[in-house]
Design a protein around this motif. Structure first.
Motif, PDB file in Angstrom:
ATOM      1  N   GLY A 168       0.813  -1.220   0.000  1.00 31.53           N
ATOM      2  CA  GLY A 168       0.000   0.000   0.000  1.00 31.53           C
ATOM      3  C   GLY A 168       0.838   1.258   0.000  1.00 31.53           C
ATOM      4  O   GLY A 168       2.041   1.221  -0.292  1.00 31.53           O
ATOM      5  N   LYS A 169       0.199   2.358   0.351  1.00 33.79           N
ATOM      6  CA  LYS A 169       0.856   3.643   0.147  1.00 33.79           C
ATOM      7  C   LYS A 169       2.006   3.929   1.101  1.00 33.79           C
ATOM      8  O   LYS A 169       2.798   4.845   0.864  1.00 33.79           O
ATOM      9  CB  LYS A 169      -0.172   4.777   0.175  1.00 33.79           C
ATOM     10  CG  LYS A 169      -0.853   5.004   1.504  1.00 33.79           C
ATOM     11  CD  LYS A 169      -1.778   6.216   1.385  1.00 33.79           C
ATOM     12  CE  LYS A 169      -2.304   6.634   2.735  1.00 33.79           C
ATOM     13  NZ  LYS A 169      -3.674   6.307   3.011  1.00 33.79           N
ATOM     14  N   GLY A 170       2.137   3.159   2.181  1.00 31.55           N
ATOM     15  CA  GLY A 170       3.275   3.357   3.075  1.00 31.55           C
ATOM     16  C   GLY A 170       3.153   4.590   3.948  1.00 31.55           C
ATOM     17  O   GLY A 170       2.177   5.345   3.857  1.00 31.55           O
ATOM     18  N   MET A 171       4.150   4.778   4.816  1.00 29.98           N
ATOM     19  CA  MET A 171       4.128   5.923   5.732  1.00 29.98           C
ATOM     20  C   MET A 171       5.457   6.660   5.666  1.00 29.98           C
ATOM     21  O   MET A 171       6.508   6.067   5.453  1.00 29.98           O
ATOM     22  CB  MET A 171       3.918   5.442   7.170  1.00 29.98           C
ATOM     23  CG  MET A 171       2.503   5.025   7.485  1.00 29.98           C
ATOM     24  SD  MET A 171       2.364   4.462   9.194  1.00 29.98           S
ATOM     25  CE  MET A 171       2.469   2.699   8.978  1.00 29.98           C
ATOM     26  N   SER A 172       5.385   7.956   5.905  1.00 33.63           N
ATOM     27  CA  SER A 172       6.606   8.754   6.006  1.00 33.63           C
ATOM     28  C   SER A 172       7.281   8.416   7.339  1.00 33.63           C
ATOM     29  O   SER A 172       6.670   7.779   8.208  1.00 33.63           O
ATOM     30  CB  SER A 172       6.257  10.235   5.975  1.00 33.63           C
ATOM     31  OG  SER A 172       5.585  10.571   7.183  1.00 33.63           O
ATOM     32  N   GLU A 173       8.488   8.897   7.507  1.00 31.02           N
ATOM     33  CA  GLU A 173       9.219   8.610   8.734  1.00 31.02           C
ATOM     34  C   GLU A 173       8.434   9.106   9.955  1.00 31.02           C
ATOM     35  O   GLU A 173       8.268   8.386  10.942  1.00 31.02           O
ATOM     36  CB  GLU A 173      10.585   9.307   8.651  1.00 31.02           C
ATOM     37  CG  GLU A 173      11.550   8.845   9.693  1.00 31.02           C
ATOM     38  CD  GLU A 173      12.844   9.666   9.663  1.00 31.02           C
ATOM     39  OE1 GLU A 173      13.240  10.112   8.564  1.00 31.02           O
ATOM     40  OE2 GLU A 173      13.432   9.864  10.732  1.00 31.02           O
ATOM     41  N   THR A 174       7.929  10.322   9.868  1.00 34.17           N
ATOM     42  CA  THR A 174       7.185  10.896  10.999  1.00 34.17           C
ATOM     43  C   THR A 174       5.887  10.137  11.248  1.00 34.17           C
ATOM     44  O   THR A 174       5.549   9.800  12.386  1.00 34.17           O
ATOM     45  CB  THR A 174       6.831  12.376  10.710  1.00 34.17           C
ATOM     46  OG1 THR A 174       7.927  12.983  10.047  1.00 34.17           O
ATOM     47  CG2 THR A 174       6.509  13.108  11.995  1.00 34.17           C
ATOM     48  N   ASP A 175       5.173   9.847  10.160  1.00 25.35           N
ATOM     49  CA  ASP A 175       3.915   9.113  10.324  1.00 25.35           C
ATOM     50  C   ASP A 175       4.166   7.732  10.918  1.00 25.35           C
ATOM     51  O   ASP A 175       3.383   7.249  11.744  1.00 25.35           O
ATOM     52  CB  ASP A 175       3.202   8.966   8.972  1.00 25.35           C
ATOM     53  CG  ASP A 175       2.495  10.256   8.568  1.00 25.35           C
ATOM     54  OD1 ASP A 175       2.436  11.182   9.409  1.00 25.35           O
ATOM     55  OD2 ASP A 175       2.023  10.331   7.418  1.00 25.35           O
ATOM     56  N   ALA A 176       5.238   7.121  10.507  1.00 23.07           N
ATOM     57  CA  ALA A 176       5.545   5.790  11.016  1.00 23.07           C
ATOM     58  C   ALA A 176       5.669   5.844  12.535  1.00 23.07           C
ATOM     59  O   ALA A 176       5.163   4.981  13.255  1.00 23.07           O
ATOM     60  CB  ALA A 176       6.828   5.262  10.391  1.00 23.07           C
TER      61      ALA A 176
END
Ligand code: ADP
Ligand code: MG
Length: 623
Positions: free
Chosen positions: A62-70
């Motif tokens: 899927g679209k994945g997460m940014s470092e901060t969102d992770a």
């Protein structure tokens, strides 16, 4: 006095809150799969070890997460899915409370890897007991992988509360099915302890249903499809001939979310009405779509229950849609709806059911099997064991033939061993020891009349046989295993993933009972041998029926696994009512029954026979 109120530390507060979201491995599976779906993945892989107790991993593209969102995603109430309270009423995604990842991180050791398409590297985060241990960049494909290890490692009380692996795995499979069923366009796989249990290529809903519930539904599905301004319904119901004894294969999805609703289930059952036997359950997989503002999914934390703004319309719509679908495939009872006027105008109701449709339906194979089905014996005979007579041959060789049977046990002994309810009163009917078992009479191919010295007994053959088999099975696992006859040509048995798990659980006991089965990969077993005294020829059907019955009992918590198996097999193998018997067969049956520890009732407590006294008869005739 010092003040005594303290704020709980975060990790404890999280552990407590987690209890509501993550009750068992399957709840984590559900949350992780839903997150992957929400992320727009087209491929989702689930990996579990030790039924999820050791490892649950979901890998998506899927679209994945940014470092901060992770990093943020593990905070309680961290969600990208709602921004204000209004959103709650228009929610289209699976998750929205932002609690799942926080809860998972509170009760397991988590490793998250995620990368967005536009980022060069991904992020890897390790969390243990809600504390971030490590965060670093990793090279990876777009998407997200979340692995949670050692569920409840820090909450031993909960860990101890988990059920056996097979039982937890069944819950996981349930959740896996519910999610994968509602997104047939997504590829799903499930691997358990290194073995692939499901491999579901993306395809149509129909293909997905067959992939999951088994090939026997192919060509046996009726399409349901109705649209209105208020709501749409689509999906499939099984033709009446595919009903089962368990309600297992029944799925309702509202806006693609699996829900449980006794109310809507009632609507579907109402549509099937006279077409199916009582106590039988049709398969259905139905999707209802309606404006999210017309439902309140927030009523239950695990979100399986739902409140409709206008339940009555939904009920009537579901019922008429299913009825309409069935009508196109069979001679439906006349369409007699007493519905809301707004429903009356729906196509499904106003469209006439033409003579032409009727006659084409009458000639369809469905109609034929359907009308045969009503003749219970037709089916019974076909599915019963052909060579049931062989059952007794070995027994007969070893036990001397006795004409005057006496009970081996005293009443007290029997009572002590068998504290089953209803036992005493039934027992008191039968203090007559002597029986004449020459010239037995069979009535209606179901009842056997036996004369004894004080009157006569009427024996119900199926009930009697169930008792005999049941006691044999008990003896078999107590050290007198039933002989296995190796099959000359081993038979392969293809099962659904769920049945595969159940059968694996039962293998050791089945071996004592004369079934030699071996797993053969790919949801397949090979039947190497069957009980020497059970006729050959329908081993496959026998095992399928046994599983069916086993599942029927499995809601009953009072029985152990063995008990359920014995009851299922006895039920399955017993000679059915309506089967003509020879003198010799009747004799063996009667002898077998009275050699039992508890001849008077079936394992389920139904009487096997009733005694009639001669002096009562005499009185009736004024003698
Ligand atoms: P919710 O799903 O209710 O929003 P979660 O705790 O399950 O809450 O997830 C928190 C957030 O983490 C989600 O809102 C989403 O933005 C992000 N997230 C979780 N799983 C994934 C995933 N597999 N791929 C991309 N983003 C994800
Ligand atoms: Mg979520």
């Amino acid at each position: 006095m010092p003040d005594i109120i303290q704020l709980l530390p975060d990790n404890i507060a999280n552990q407590i809150a987690a209890g509501e979201v993550i009750q068992r491995p399957a709840s984590a599976v559900k949350e992780l799969l839903e997150n992957a779906v929400d992320a727009g993945a087209t491929e989702i892989k689930l990996i579990v070890n030790d039924a999820g107790k050791a490892l649950i991993q979901v890998i998506d593209n899927g679209k994945g997460m940014s470092e901060t969102d992770a990093r943020m995603s593990f905070e309680r109430h961290a969600t990208s899915k709602i921004k204000n309270i209004d959103d709650l009423f228009h929610i289209k995604t699976m998750g929205f409370r932002g609690e799942a990842l926080a809860s998972i991180a509170a009760v397991s050791q988590v490793e998250l890897k995620s990368k967005k398409a536009e980022d060069i590297t991904g992020t890897c985060i390790e969390i243990d007991n809600s504390v971030v241990r490590k965060q670093e960049a990793v090279a990876m494909q777009q998407g997200t992988s979340i692995a949670m290890k050692n569920l409840f490692f820090n909450v031993p009380a909960r860990r101890n509360f988990l059920k056996s692996n097979p039982s937890e795995l069944r819950h996981i499979i349930d959740e896996f099915i519910r999610v994968s069923m509602s997104f047939p366009e997504i590829f799903f796989s499930l691997t358990s302890n290194g073995q692939q249990v499901f491999h579901l290529e993306s395809g149509s809903l129909k293909q997905r249903i067959i992939q999951i519930l088994g090939n026997n539904y192919s060509a046996k599905l009726v399409s349901v499809q109705e649209q209105s301004d208020y709501m749409n319904i689509y999906g499939f119901v099984g033709k009446p001939e595919t009903t089962k004894k368990t309600r297992g294969d029944q799925y309702f999805f509202v806006n693609n979310r699996f829900i449980k609703s006794a109310y809507l289930n009632h609507a579907v059952m109402g549509a099937f009405d006279e077409m199916i036997a009582r106590d039988s359950f049709p398969m259905y997989t139905l999707f209802i779509d309606l404006d999210p503002s017309q439902i309140d999914i927030n009523v239950h934390p695990t979100k399986q229950e739902i409140k409709f703004e206008d339940e009555k319309i939904v009920y009537a719509f579901v019922k008429s849609a299913v009825k309409h679908a069935l009508a196109q495939f069979s001679i439906a009872p006349t369409l007699d709806f007493e519905l809301d006027p707004s429903i009356q105008q729906l196509d499904s109701i106003s469209k006439p059911f033409t003579e032409e449709k009727k006659s084409s339906a009458a000639s369809s194979s469905l109609y034929n099997t359907f009308s045969q089905k009503n003749q219970a014996h037709f089916i019974e005979n076909k599915s019963g064991l052909k060579h049931w007579k062989d059952f007794y041959e070995p027994a007969e060789k070893s036990t001397p033939v006795v004409t005057n049977l006496t009970f081996e046990h005293s009443n007290d002994e029997l009572l002590a061993n068998n504290p089953e309810p209803g036992f005493v009163s039934l027992r008191s009917l039968t203090s007559e020891p002597l029986m004449v078992i020459e010239h037995l009479t069979q009535l209606h191919n179901t009842y056997i009349i036996v004369q004894n010295d004080t009157g006569f007994l009427v024996i119900q053959q199926q009930n009697a046989h169930e008792r005999i088999l049941y006691e044999r099975f008990i003896k078999a696992v107590d050290g007198k295993p039933i002989a296995i006859q190796q099959n000359l040509f081993p038979i392969t048995l293809e099962l659904t993933a769920m049945d595969m798990v159940i059968l694996t659980e039962l293998l050791p006991e089945l071996h004592f009972l004369g079934y030699h089965l071996e797993p053969f990969g790919n949801n397949t077993f090979v039947i190497q041998g069957t009980p020497a005294d059970v006729g050959q020829g329908n081993e496959k059907l026998a095992i399928e029926k046994m599983l069916e019955q086993y599942k029927h009992f499995s809601a009953d918590l009072k029985y152990t696994k063995r008990e359920k198996l014995f009851r299922s097999l006895a039920w399955q193998q017993a000679i059915k009512g309506g089967t003509p018997l020879t003198q010799k067969e009747m004799k063996t049956l009667v002898e077998g029954l009275f050699a039992c520890n508890m001849p008077n009732i079936t394992p389920n407590g139904k009487p096997t026979y009733t005694a009639f006294k001669k002096n009562e008869l005499d009185k009736m005739f004024g003698r």
